[in-house]
Motif scaffolding. Structure first.
Motif, PDB file in Angstrom:
ATOM      1  N   LEU A  25       0.848  -1.183   0.000  1.00 15.78           N
ATOM      2  CA  LEU A  25       0.000   0.000   0.000  1.00 15.78           C
ATOM      3  C   LEU A  25       0.887   1.237   0.000  1.00 15.78           C
ATOM      4  O   LEU A  25       1.975   1.229   0.580  1.00 15.78           O
ATOM      5  CB  LEU A  25      -0.885   0.031   1.248  1.00 15.78           C
ATOM      6  N   VAL A  26       0.419   2.300  -0.639  1.00 18.94           N
ATOM      7  CA  VAL A  26       1.138   3.571  -0.655  1.00 18.94           C
ATOM      8  C   VAL A  26       0.183   4.643  -0.150  1.00 18.94           C
ATOM      9  O   VAL A  26      -0.913   4.802  -0.694  1.00 18.94           O
ATOM     10  CB  VAL A  26       1.635   3.917  -2.072  1.00 18.94           C
ATOM     11  N   PHE A  27       0.581   5.364   0.903  1.00 21.65           N
ATOM     12  CA  PHE A  27      -0.286   6.436   1.377  1.00 21.65           C
ATOM     13  C   PHE A  27       0.511   7.497   2.123  1.00 21.65           C
ATOM     14  O   PHE A  27       1.658   7.297   2.509  1.00 21.65           O
ATOM     15  CB  PHE A  27      -1.449   5.901   2.225  1.00 21.65           C
ATOM     16  N   GLY A  28      -0.118   8.651   2.308  1.00 22.39           N
ATOM     17  CA  GLY A  28       0.493   9.804   2.954  1.00 22.39           C
ATOM     18  C   GLY A  28      -0.238  11.066   2.540  1.00 22.39           C
ATOM     19  O   GLY A  28      -1.253  11.011   1.830  1.00 22.39           O
ATOM     20  N   GLU A  29       0.292  12.202   2.944  1.00 23.00           N
ATOM     21  CA  GLU A  29      -0.346  13.477   2.629  1.00 23.00           C
ATOM     22  C   GLU A  29      -0.171  13.819   1.144  1.00 23.00           C
ATOM     23  O   GLU A  29       0.957  13.930   0.664  1.00 23.00           O
ATOM     24  CB  GLU A  29       0.246  14.579   3.501  1.00 23.00           C
ATOM     25  N   ASP A  30      -1.267  13.944   0.430  1.00 20.19           N
ATOM     26  CA  ASP A  30      -1.288  14.371  -0.978  1.00 20.19           C
ATOM     27  C   ASP A  30      -0.661  13.383  -1.952  1.00 20.19           C
ATOM     28  O   ASP A  30      -0.406  13.734  -3.107  1.00 20.19           O
ATOM     29  CB  ASP A  30      -0.580  15.732  -1.151  1.00 20.19           C
ATOM     30  N   VAL A  31      -0.413  12.136  -1.528  1.00 19.62           N
ATOM     31  CA  VAL A  31       0.268  11.198  -2.427  1.00 19.62           C
ATOM     32  C   VAL A  31      -0.685  10.562  -3.442  1.00 19.62           C
ATOM     33  O   VAL A  31      -0.236   9.967  -4.418  1.00 19.62           O
ATOM     34  CB  VAL A  31       0.991  10.071  -1.646  1.00 19.62           C
ATOM     35  N   GLY A  32      -1.977  10.670  -3.217  1.00 21.95           N
ATOM     36  CA  GLY A  32      -2.942   9.999  -4.087  1.00 21.95           C
ATOM     37  C   GLY A  32      -3.314  10.828  -5.290  1.00 21.95           C
ATOM     38  O   GLY A  32      -2.665  10.788  -6.335  1.00 21.95           O
ATOM     39  N   ARG A  52      -5.506   1.208  -2.748  1.00 21.53           N
ATOM     40  CA  ARG A  52      -4.084   0.851  -2.688  1.00 21.53           C
ATOM     41  C   ARG A  52      -3.185   2.079  -2.557  1.00 21.53           C
ATOM     42  O   ARG A  52      -2.094   1.992  -1.975  1.00 21.53           O
ATOM     43  CB  ARG A  52      -3.666   0.093  -3.968  1.00 21.53           C
ATOM     44  N   VAL A  53      -3.629   3.213  -3.099  1.00 21.60           N
ATOM     45  CA  VAL A  53      -2.851   4.453  -3.061  1.00 21.60           C
ATOM     46  C   VAL A  53      -3.806   5.560  -2.631  1.00 21.60           C
ATOM     47  O   VAL A  53      -4.722   5.910  -3.364  1.00 21.60           O
ATOM     48  CB  VAL A  53      -2.242   4.785  -4.439  1.00 21.60           C
ATOM     49  N   PHE A  54      -3.590   6.113  -1.435  1.00 25.01           N
ATOM     50  CA  PHE A  54      -4.603   7.044  -0.938  1.00 25.01           C
ATOM     51  C   PHE A  54      -4.003   8.144  -0.076  1.00 25.01           C
ATOM     52  O   PHE A  54      -2.900   8.030   0.473  1.00 25.01           O
ATOM     53  CB  PHE A  54      -5.695   6.287  -0.163  1.00 25.01           C
ATOM     54  N   ASP A  55      -4.776   9.226   0.024  1.00 25.96           N
ATOM     55  CA  ASP A  55      -4.397  10.384   0.823  1.00 25.96           C
ATOM     56  C   ASP A  55      -4.794  10.187   2.283  1.00 25.96           C
ATOM     57  O   ASP A  55      -5.721   9.440   2.596  1.00 25.96           O
ATOM     58  CB  ASP A  55      -5.074  11.644   0.286  1.00 25.96           C
ATOM     59  N   THR A  56      -4.092  10.884   3.154  1.00 30.56           N
ATOM     60  CA  THR A  56      -4.347  10.797   4.596  1.00 30.56           C
ATOM     61  C   THR A  56      -4.567  12.194   5.171  1.00 30.56           C
ATOM     62  O   THR A  56      -4.233  13.190   4.529  1.00 30.56           O
ATOM     63  CB  THR A  56      -3.149  10.162   5.318  1.00 30.56           C
ATOM     64  N   PRO A  57      -5.098  12.271   6.387  1.00 28.52           N
ATOM     65  CA  PRO A  57      -5.111  13.563   7.083  1.00 28.52           C
ATOM     66  C   PRO A  57      -3.690  14.069   7.320  1.00 28.52           C
ATOM     67  O   PRO A  57      -2.714  13.320   7.234  1.00 28.52           O
ATOM     68  CB  PRO A  57      -5.808  13.241   8.406  1.00 28.52           C
ATOM     69  N   ILE A  58      -3.586  15.354   7.649  1.00 30.13           N
ATOM     70  CA  ILE A  58      -2.281  15.951   7.929  1.00 30.13           C
ATOM     71  C   ILE A  58      -1.904  15.603   9.360  1.00 30.13           C
ATOM     72  O   ILE A  58      -2.036  16.399  10.295  1.00 30.13           O
ATOM     73  CB  ILE A  58      -2.314  17.469   7.705  1.00 30.13           C
ATOM     74  N   SER A  59      -1.447  14.378   9.540  1.00 28.40           N
ATOM     75  CA  SER A  59      -1.055  13.885  10.867  1.00 28.40           C
ATOM     76  C   SER A  59      -0.023  12.787  10.686  1.00 28.40           C
ATOM     77  O   SER A  59      -0.360  11.643  10.384  1.00 28.40           O
ATOM     78  CB  SER A  59      -2.277  13.350  11.623  1.00 28.40           C
ATOM     79  N   GLU A  60       1.244  13.153  10.866  1.00 24.37           N
ATOM     80  CA  GLU A  60       2.306  12.170  10.684  1.00 24.37           C
ATOM     81  C   GLU A  60       2.195  11.032  11.693  1.00 24.37           C
ATOM     82  O   GLU A  60       2.475   9.872  11.376  1.00 24.37           O
ATOM     83  CB  GLU A  60       3.674  12.858  10.804  1.00 24.37           C
ATOM     84  N   ALA A  62      -0.525   9.806  12.899  1.00 23.38           N
ATOM     85  CA  ALA A  62      -1.594   8.921  12.432  1.00 23.38           C
ATOM     86  C   ALA A  62      -1.132   8.089  11.239  1.00 23.38           C
ATOM     87  O   ALA A  62      -1.421   6.883  11.157  1.00 23.38           O
ATOM     88  CB  ALA A  62      -2.828   9.732  12.068  1.00 23.38           C
ATOM     89  N   ILE A  63      -0.427   8.714  10.307  1.00 27.33           N
ATOM     90  CA  ILE A  63       0.059   7.990   9.125  1.00 27.33           C
ATOM     91  C   ILE A  63       0.926   6.805   9.547  1.00 27.33           C
ATOM     92  O   ILE A  63       0.720   5.669   9.125  1.00 27.33           O
ATOM     93  CB  ILE A  63       0.869   8.940   8.211  1.00 27.33           C
ATOM     94  N   VAL A  64       1.909   7.079  10.410  1.00 30.52           N
ATOM     95  CA  VAL A  64       2.840   6.035  10.819  1.00 30.52           C
ATOM     96  C   VAL A  64       2.156   5.030  11.742  1.00 30.52           C
ATOM     97  O   VAL A  64       2.374   3.815  11.634  1.00 30.52           O
ATOM     98  CB  VAL A  64       4.084   6.655  11.482  1.00 30.52           C
ATOM     99  N   GLY A  65       1.307   5.504  12.646  1.00 29.58           N
ATOM    100  CA  GLY A  65       0.625   4.593  13.555  1.00 29.58           C
ATOM    101  C   GLY A  65      -0.265   3.596  12.823  1.00 29.58           C
ATOM    102  O   GLY A  65      -0.235   2.388  13.120  1.00 29.58           O
ATOM    103  N   VAL A  66      -1.042   4.083  11.867  1.00 26.73           N
ATOM    104  CA  VAL A  66      -1.887   3.188  11.070  1.00 26.73           C
ATOM    105  C   VAL A  66      -1.022   2.217  10.272  1.00 26.73           C
ATOM    106  O   VAL A  66      -1.336   1.027  10.154  1.00 26.73           O
ATOM    107  CB  VAL A  66      -2.796   4.020  10.134  1.00 26.73           C
ATOM    108  N   ALA A  67       0.073   2.721   9.711  1.00 27.47           N
ATOM    109  CA  ALA A  67       0.957   1.865   8.918  1.00 27.47           C
ATOM    110  C   ALA A  67       1.566   0.750   9.762  1.00 27.47           C
ATOM    111  O   ALA A  67       1.709  -0.388   9.298  1.00 27.47           O
ATOM    112  CB  ALA A  67       2.063   2.705   8.287  1.00 27.47           C
ATOM    113  N   ILE A  68       1.915   1.059  11.009  1.00 29.88           N
ATOM    114  CA  ILE A  68       2.478   0.028  11.897  1.00 29.88           C
ATOM    115  C   ILE A  68       1.448  -1.067  12.143  1.00 29.88           C
ATOM    116  O   ILE A  68       1.761  -2.265  12.089  1.00 29.88           O
ATOM    117  CB  ILE A  68       2.937   0.657  13.225  1.00 29.88           C
ATOM    118  N   GLY A  69       0.205  -0.669  12.419  1.00 30.27           N
ATOM    119  CA  GLY A  69      -0.845  -1.666  12.617  1.00 30.27           C
ATOM    120  C   GLY A  69      -1.071  -2.521  11.391  1.00 30.27           C
ATOM    121  O   GLY A  69      -1.229  -3.742  11.495  1.00 30.27           O
ATOM    122  N   MET A  70      -1.077  -1.903  10.218  1.00 28.42           N
ATOM    123  CA  MET A  70      -1.236  -2.650   8.973  1.00 28.42           C
ATOM    124  C   MET A  70      -0.082  -3.625   8.766  1.00 28.42           C
ATOM    125  O   MET A  70      -0.288  -4.776   8.354  1.00 28.42           O
ATOM    126  CB  MET A  70      -1.323  -1.684   7.788  1.00 28.42           C
TER     127      MET A  70
END
Length: 337
Positions: A25-32, A52-60, A62-70
């Motif tokens: 999966l690829v995600f982050g701020e404005d990456v989609g 598979r490729v999506f934008d996230t809220p502006i919260s680093e 949250a981005i990393v925390g969700v990614a760790i769980g995934m």
């Protein structure tokens, strides 16, 4: 072979792995939709879809925390922190969670996570868009830290990082995104290098993590560098005509100490170059490693060429960087001993 910039090579690596492995999966701020602030992910959402490729809220965090769980659940996130300077809200997640999962679970869980971060200066981005924080990651057991210096390695190292079972901090030198960039502290661009694009193999290939590359063989002195400073070191050697061996570390952790040791034992002299500040920078660790492994072969003190011990000086950006002139002075100094 295709001829690509580093941005294009990184995008190609993600394209290859998204197609090859449905867990990626690829995600982050404005990456989609937008394709990233530097356009590294342009077109990937359109090709692979918003799941598979999506934008996230502006919260680093949250981005990393969700990614760790995934990642712990079996997915392979490749996430982008828009600038390395923005990673501090996520540093707790990176160091306390991602780096420790394998050990705290006694191997029951791994964290196959890649965190991409544009790093370093050279684009007139100011204090909060130009930092080089690699030493903050190499100090943390459980993390791997990688920094490419050219398009070929950028693609190969990113593919290897995505396939690695442990978390990888993938630092991308912004100054090399479209080729080595020259500038000065006046804010005026001087020129782009004529070598801004490089040969990149088509499709899938990996560049081994933990393996340095000898860019230029030499007999008189070893220069250890990574990222943008590889290009700068090569320019200094070309200017002086010194028979220097230039080594691109590529992977800071794990470190290819064997290649370093072989080179320094041959040359008897060593210069370390990095863009980050001097005190507690990664160069200090390299000096320690070289001293311990090669003490009886050294014929001169190890020289270190790096950034100033100061907050990032936007108005003096091109004076702050180790340039060819500062490396040339270090070369003359070690050769005079």
């Amino acid at each position: 072979m295709a001829v690509m910039t580093m941005i294009e090579a990184l995008r190609d690596a993600m394209d290859v792995m998204l197609a090859r492995d449905p867990r990626v999966l690829v995600f982050g701020e404005d990456v989609g939709y937008f394709g990233g602030v530097f356009r590294c992910t342009a077109g990937l959402q359109e090709k692979f879809g918003e799941e598979r490729v999506f934008d996230t809220p502006i919260s680093e965090s949250a981005i990393v925390g969700v990614a760790i769980g995934m990642a712990a659940h079996g997915r392979k996130p490749c996430v982008e922190v828009q600038f390395a300077d923005y990673m501090y809200p996520a540093y707790d997640q990176i160091t306390q969670e991602a780096a420790r999962i394998r050990h705290r679970s006694n191997g029951q869980f791994t964290c196959p996570l890649v965190i991409r971060m544009p790093t370093g200066g050279g684009i007139y981005g100011g204090q909060t868009h130009s930092q080089s924080p690699e030493a903050l990651f190499t100090h943390v057991a459980g993390l791997k830290t990688v920094m490419p210096s050219n398009p070929h390695d950028a693609k190969g190292l990113l593919i290897a990082s995505i396939e690695d079972p442990d978390p990888v901090i993938f630092l991308e030198p912004k100054r090399l995104y479209n080729g080595p960039f020259y500038g000065d502290h006046s804010g005026k661009s001087l020129s782009w290098s004529s070598h801004e694009r490089g040969d990149v193999p088509d499709g899938y290939y990996k560049t081994e993590l933990g393996k340095a590359r000898v860019c230029r063989a030499g007999a008189d002195v070893t220069i250890l560098a990574y990222g943008t400073m590889v290009f700068v070191a090569e320019q200094a050697v070309q200017n002086t005509g010194v028979d220097a061996e230039v080594i691109d570390l590529r992977s800071l952790l794990p470190l290819d100490l064997e290649t370093i040791k072989t080179s320094v034992e041959k040359t008897g002299r060593c210069i370390i170059v990095h863009e980050a500040t001097r005190t507690s920078g990664f160069g200090a660790e390299l000096i320690s490693e070289v001293q311990e492994a090669c003490f009886w072969h050294l014929e001169a003190p190890i020289e270190r060429v790096c950034g100033w011990d100061a907050p990032y000086p936007h108005a003096q950006e091109w004076d702050y960087f180790p340039g060819p002139d500062r490396i040339e002075r270090a070369l003359r100094k070690v050769l005079e001993v």
